[in-house]
Design an enzyme around this catalytic site. Structure first.
Site, PDB file in Angstrom:
ATOM      1  N   ASP A  36       0.717  -1.091   0.042  1.00 55.97           N
ATOM      2  CA  ASP A  36       0.098  -0.007   0.093  1.00 55.97           C
ATOM      3  C   ASP A  36       0.838   1.442   0.043  1.00 55.97           C
ATOM      4  OD1 ASP A  36       0.741  -0.477   2.489  1.00 55.97           O
ATOM      5  OD2 ASP A  36      -1.230  -0.110   3.560  1.00 55.97           O
ATOM      6  N   SER A  37       2.322   1.140   0.084  1.00 57.94           N
ATOM      7  CA  SER A  37       3.255   2.174  -0.216  1.00 57.94           C
ATOM      8  C   SER A  37       2.932   2.888  -1.515  1.00 57.94           C
ATOM      9  CB  SER A  37       4.538   1.829   0.134  1.00 57.94           C
ATOM     10  OG  SER A  37       4.899   0.520  -1.101  1.00 57.94           O
ATOM     11  N   ASP A  42      -0.921  -6.411  -0.183  1.00 59.57           N
ATOM     12  CA  ASP A  42      -1.257  -5.632   1.127  1.00 59.57           C
ATOM     13  C   ASP A  42      -2.882  -5.364   1.374  1.00 59.57           C
ATOM     14  OD1 ASP A  42       0.727  -4.935   2.935  1.00 59.57           O
ATOM     15  OD2 ASP A  42       1.393  -3.268   2.014  1.00 59.57           O
ATOM     16  N   LYS A  79      -1.328  -9.476   2.877  1.00 62.34           N
ATOM     17  CA  LYS A  79      -0.539  -8.991   4.196  1.00 62.34           C
ATOM     18  C   LYS A  79      -1.249  -8.235   4.958  1.00 62.34           C
ATOM     19  CE  LYS A  79       3.339  -6.042   3.621  1.00 62.34           C
ATOM     20  NZ  LYS A  79       2.876  -4.693   4.582  1.00 62.34           N
ATOM     21  N   GLU A 135      -1.229  -5.795   8.780  1.00 61.29           N
ATOM     22  CA  GLU A 135      -0.419  -5.223   9.871  1.00 61.29           C
ATOM     23  C   GLU A 135      -0.906  -5.481  10.976  1.00 61.29           C
ATOM     24  OE1 GLU A 135       0.305  -1.216   8.862  1.00 61.29           O
ATOM     25  OE2 GLU A 135       0.797  -1.286   6.851  1.00 61.29           O
ATOM     26  N   GLU A 185       9.076  -4.150  10.144  1.00 57.28           N
ATOM     27  CA  GLU A 185       9.690  -2.864   9.626  1.00 57.28           C
ATOM     28  C   GLU A 185      10.013  -1.900  11.045  1.00 57.28           C
ATOM     29  OE1 GLU A 185       6.713  -0.898   7.079  1.00 57.28           O
ATOM     30  OE2 GLU A 185       7.927   0.824   7.013  1.00 57.28           O
TER      31      GLU A 185
HETATM   32  O1  KIV Z   1       3.623  -1.032   1.656  1.00 61.01           O
HETATM   33  C1  KIV Z   1       4.675  -1.727   1.511  1.00 61.01           C
HETATM   34  O2  KIV Z   1       5.590  -1.373   0.421  1.00 61.01           O
HETATM   35  C2  KIV Z   1       5.300  -2.275   2.623  1.00 61.01           C
HETATM   36  C3  KIV Z   1       6.700  -2.593   2.650  1.00 61.01           C
HETATM   37  C4  KIV Z   1       7.361  -1.341   3.244  1.00 61.01           C
HETATM   38  C5  KIV Z   1       7.040  -3.829   3.488  1.00 61.01           C
HETATM   39  O3  KIV Z   1       4.350  -2.752   3.291  1.00 61.01           O
END
Ligand code: KIV
Length: 262
Positions: free
Chosen positions: A43-44, A82, A111, A113, A180
């Site tokens: 989600d980056s 994510d 993924k 969090e 992280e």
């Molecule tokens: O969103 C992302 O790119 C991430 C990485 C920083 C692990 O979760």
């Protein structure tokens, strides 16, 4: 690189360092899949692609759009999506959204969090056929609630709490955990405490693998450069330089040449 299976990813612990790189589109997914064991549709993308200040702006529709593109570009890769902010408030909502990911894309895993507080939710997903990668330490989806990006593992008790988070996520059925923004010694202790692979970002050298955001790795994102980022290319300068060459050729009348015309 042939697609790694989930079993091979789990078995890599202590045998081979895992390489994970983010990807948001088919073009870069294809290029990066040659070197990455895992492609993460992070989600980056909200920050590095969408111009937002944090990751909270993206939702399921955007994440699915980019995940489908990545899966098309790298059909052989192990792709992780994510789950975006707000898409897993409870086990049922999380499962419904995760089922969408599997139905609408060929992503291999999702993924989530969070640590101990997310263990039941992770268990619910795993028991219903979803492969889950955990994510502990600095949690970008909590940036506004925590008032900034805070490195973890500095305070007394932090290491024990992080180990408890990792163990809870492992016991719930996750196949790997991203660590992280954690002090290197703490990440080492977490890695030693669990039997599933840990993949670090800003977490030192002693995790079972490393992940970087592709636009950081290639020097395309100029907003800021965290300490843990190594730029393997000065991509921004390269793009600027070559876009300027194109502009100059157009202005001089050098482009297109006779060979570049029908
Ligand atoms: O969103 C992302 O790119 C991430 C990485 C920083 C692990 O979760």
């Amino acid at each position: 690189m042939p697609k790694m299976t989930l079993t091979q990813i789990k078995a890599a612990k202590g045998q081979k360092k895992l390489v994970m790189i983010t990807a948001y589109d088919a073009l870069f997914a294809r290029l990066l899949s040659e070197s990455a064991d895992i492609l993460l549709v992070g989600d980056s993308l909200a920050n590095s692609f969408g111009g937002h200040a944090d990751t909270l702006a993206v939702g399921m529709e955007e994440m699915l759009y980019h995940t489908k593109a990545v899966c098309r570009g790298a059909p052989e890769s192990f792709v992780v999506m994510d789950m975006p902010f707000g898409s897993y408030p409870d086990g049922e909502a999380a499962l419904q959204n995760a089922v969408r990911v599997y139905r609408e894309s060929s992503a291999s895993a999702i993924k989530i969090e969070g640590g101990r507080e997310k263990a039941d939710l992770v268990r619910h997903l795993c028991q219903n056929g979803i492969a889950v990668m955990g994510h502990i330490g600095l949690l970008p989806q909590f940036v506004r609630a925590e008032g900034g990006f805070k490195i973890k593992g500095k305070e007394i008790g932090d290491v024990d709490r992080l180990i408890a988070d990792a163990k809870a996520i492992e016991a719930a059925g996750a196949f790997a955990i991203v660590i992280e923004g954690v002090k290197a010694q703490a990440a080492k202790a977490i890695t030693e405490a669990v039997s599933i692979p840990t993949i670090g970002i800003g977490a030192g050298a002693d995790t079972d693998g490393q992940v970087l955001v592709w636009s950081d790795l290639l020097g395309l994102f100029e907003g800021f450069k965290p300490k843990f980022v190594r730029r393997y290319l000065e991509g921004a300068a390269l793009v600027r330089e070559n876009a300027a060459r194109f502009a100059e050729d157009v202005q001089k009348g050098d482009f297109p040449s006779a060979q570049e015309q029908y």
